[in-house]
Design a protein around this motif. Structure first.
Motif, mmCIF file in Angstrom:
data_model
loop_
_atom_site.group_PDB
_atom_site.id
_atom_site.type_symbol
_atom_site.label_atom_id
_atom_site.label_comp_id
_atom_site.label_asym_id
_atom_site.label_seq_id
_atom_site.Cartn_x
_atom_site.Cartn_y
_atom_site.Cartn_z
ATOM 1 N N PHE A 145 26.363 -62.224 -6.976
ATOM 2 C CA PHE A 145 25.751 -61.737 -5.543
ATOM 3 C C PHE A 145 24.955 -62.545 -4.794
ATOM 4 C CE2 PHE A 145 22.864 -59.477 -2.806
ATOM 5 C CZ PHE A 145 23.741 -58.641 -1.759
ATOM 6 N N HIS A 186 23.748 -55.043 2.759
ATOM 7 C CA HIS A 186 25.237 -55.384 2.094
ATOM 8 C C HIS A 186 26.136 -54.044 2.234
ATOM 9 C CE1 HIS A 186 25.541 -53.797 -2.255
ATOM 10 N NE2 HIS A 186 24.655 -53.060 -1.605
ATOM 11 N N SER A 222 29.927 -48.208 3.453
ATOM 12 C CA SER A 222 29.598 -48.526 2.264
ATOM 13 C C SER A 222 29.775 -47.576 1.044
ATOM 14 C CB SER A 222 28.377 -49.122 2.112
ATOM 15 O OG SER A 222 28.111 -49.456 0.806
ATOM 16 N N LEU A 241 24.606 -64.954 -1.842
ATOM 17 C CA LEU A 241 23.622 -64.870 -0.670
ATOM 18 C C LEU A 241 22.879 -66.075 -0.379
ATOM 19 C CD1 LEU A 241 21.647 -63.039 0.814
ATOM 20 C CD2 LEU A 241 20.228 -62.722 -1.104
ATOM 21 N N ALA A 276 18.146 -58.751 1.883
ATOM 22 C CA ALA A 276 19.547 -58.686 2.323
ATOM 23 C C ALA A 276 20.027 -57.289 2.722
ATOM 24 C CB ALA A 276 20.640 -59.224 1.298
ATOM 25 N N ILE A 291 27.866 -59.353 3.054
ATOM 26 C CA ILE A 291 26.405 -59.596 2.880
ATOM 27 C C ILE A 291 25.991 -60.231 4.253
ATOM 28 C CG2 ILE A 291 24.468 -61.061 1.697
ATOM 29 C CD1 ILE A 291 26.722 -61.109 -0.728
ATOM 30 N N TYR A 292 24.800 -59.463 4.370
ATOM 31 C CA TYR A 292 23.967 -60.078 5.816
ATOM 32 C C TYR A 292 22.470 -60.477 5.349
ATOM 33 C CZ TYR A 292 21.280 -59.755 10.089
ATOM 34 O OH TYR A 292 20.354 -60.010 11.440
ATOM 35 N N ARG A 293 22.248 -61.656 5.089
ATOM 36 C CA ARG A 293 20.842 -62.141 4.948
ATOM 37 C C ARG A 293 19.896 -61.949 5.927
ATOM 38 N NH1 ARG A 293 19.429 -68.099 1.942
ATOM 39 N NH2 ARG A 293 17.280 -67.309 1.561
ATOM 40 N N HIS A 317 31.490 -57.266 -1.585
ATOM 41 C CA HIS A 317 30.220 -57.103 -0.985
ATOM 42 C C HIS A 317 30.627 -57.772 0.424
ATOM 43 C CE1 HIS A 317 27.976 -55.807 -4.393
ATOM 44 N NE2 HIS A 317 28.874 -56.472 -5.001
ATOM 45 N N SER A 366 27.792 -63.153 5.491
ATOM 46 C CA SER A 366 29.075 -64.000 5.000
ATOM 47 C C SER A 366 30.490 -63.984 5.516
ATOM 48 C CB SER A 366 29.285 -63.101 3.430
ATOM 49 O OG SER A 366 29.461 -62.015 3.737
#
Length: 469
Positions: free
Chosen positions: A195, A131, A171, A199, A129, A221-223, A219, A208
């Motif tokens: 987290f 983030h 970030s 995910l 991931a 989140i990008y998987r 966060h 997300s």
């Protein structure tokens, strides 16, 4: 005595036997030399170590091992007989044998794939991931949390799969800008639960839909899609193949041998962890299997063979019974694999043994030198016998050690094992009970004296922190 030294001594896992002596005035004996209960009580009382029998035993074990080394020096015994060394080095030799056996039996394990790399990644066998973190402090007010949430929501509104790495510059995580927020490849359980839960809701390639809150903050989140991690996943998949194949192999080995763990095994394993050599003659089984069993004695040797830094003994004592049972089962598996190695005639070759023997031989003079008991220098003006000179010098070193005046000298398990097999010694459990009783009295008296002599409004003086960095 300063607390830092005793905390080290109390954790050292030295191998010594527990004798059946009943004189409460004697805590331990090595050859003809005795460690009085009174002396050991003084050492323990002057420290800040817990006044517990296990602590007293470990300190007594240290003294015993030093005295056994002295006895060997007095006899100019380098313990270099091949049979003595081979027995002392059993765990290292067995490791070589098992490795050779595994090298043969595991051929092809890395290619036993349960599916394509992509399908395995998509199923979550490993996670990856990127983030973006908007940090919140542990003591943040509701207003501050609200501000952080609003900022995170704003970043989420901007985020796309195309600009995510660039957006990571916003970030609060150190280094996120340079990494594009990339967390790399990781296994389940490595991230905080909140987290990971956020995910796993996502499919690879998705961002997300809502910010994810954890103890660190919020966060986005990008998987990561498989294409982004394919090169990294390939070696991980191979390692995973080996782990799955090995687990399957061991499970089959366990089943075919009908392994049965005794219901009393966890309790007894903990008792052994507290006092391993108290069980060196105990043949009661912790587990049984077709063609053999794991005795308390054998389990004790396994426990002692682990290096002190592994902290196996204290971990076993503190672990829940379920984990202790798993550890016992792992030792049984070790024994079964060794049986397979025997059948396959897997042996350490001459060159491998020579390296182990050379290291062992160099360990003996190292300890002699550290304790100041070189066999060529064990004389005095009174023509005292060498064993008495050695014993006196060991006692002198021990007295300086507990005052932090000399560096600690480690006696390795193989060396201690060789010594205990050759020279007489004992730890007196009755004596240790008296040690604790007397140490409590001494410490209470000392604490009372400090309280009476301390200036008004000040605390009793404490020794400086001399913990080695």
């Amino acid at each position: 005595m300063k607390s830092s030294r005793l905390s080290v001594l109390a954790l050292v896992a030295f191998a010594v036997a527990c004798g059946a002596a009943s004189n409460p005035d004697v805590a331990a004996k090595a050859g003809d030399t005795e460690l009085s209960s009174a002396r050991l009580a003084e050492v323990l009382a002057q420290s800040q170590a817990p006044l517990e029998k296990d602590v007293a035993r470990n300190i007594a074990e240290l003294w015993v091992n030093y005295q056994l080394v002295g006895l060997a020096a007095a006899n100019n015994d380098s313990l270099s007989d091949a049979k003595v060394m081979q027995e002392a080095l059993w765990s290292q030799i067995d490791n070589i044998r098992v490795k050779k056996f595994y090298d043969n039996v595991s051929k092809g394990w890395d290619s036993l794939s349960p599916g394509t790399d992509e399908s395995r990644y998509m199923s979550g066998e490993a996670l990856a991931a990127r983030h973006i973190l908007v940090k919140t402090e542990p003591n943040a007010t509701p207003e501050q949390i609200g501000v952080a949430k609003k900022k995170a929501d704003g970043i989420l509104a901007e985020a796309t799969t195309a600009n995510f790495a660039v957006l990571a510059a916003k970030s609060d995580e150190p280094g996120a800008k340079e990494r594009g927020g990339d967390l790399g490849l990781f296994q389940r359980g490595m991230m905080v639960p909140e987290f990971e839960k956020c995910l796993l809701v996502l499919k690879p390639g998705e961002i997300s839909k809502e910010v994810c809150q954890t103890s660190f903050g919020f966060h986005i989140i990008y998987r990561s899609p498989f294409a982004d991690v394919a090169e990294k996943f390939a070696p991980v998949a191979k390692q995973r193949n080996v782990a799955i194949a090995e687990s399957t192999y061991l499970a089959k080995l366990e089943t075919s041998h009908g392994v049965k763990i005794e219901s009393s095994a966890p309790v007894k394993a903990k008792a052994i962890a507290k006092n391993p050599l108290g069980y060196v003659k105990d043949n009661a089984a912790l587990a049984s299997y077709k063609g053999g069993s794991l005795s308390a004695s054998r389990f004790a040797q396994w426990v002692m063979a682990y290096p002190p830094q592994a902290q196996i003994r204290p971990q076993l004592v503190a672990a829940p019974d379920t984990l202790v049972e798993k550890f016992v089962k792992q030792i049984v598996r070790n024994e079964l694999v060794l049986k397979q190695a025997d059948s396959a005639k897997s042996q350490a070759d001459t060159s491998e043994l020579q390296v182990l023997f050379m290291n062992f031989k160099s360990d003996v003079p190292r300890v002699w030198g550290g304790l100041g008991i070189d066999p060529t220098k064990l004389t005095d003006s009174a023509n005292t016998s060498k064993p008495k000179v050695a014993a006196a010098r060991v006692d002198s070193f021990y007295n300086r050690l507990v005052k932090n005046e000399v560096p600690f000298v480690e006696v390795s398990y193989p060396l201690a094992h060789a010594l205990q097999s050759k020279y007489p010694f004992s730890i007196n459990e009755t004596g240790l009970d008296k040690v604790i009783e007397k140490a409590k009295t001494l410490r209470a008296s000392s604490d009372s004296s400090k309280a009476q002599t301390a200036p008004t409004g000040t605390a009793p003086a404490t020794p400086p922190d001399t913990t080695q960095k």
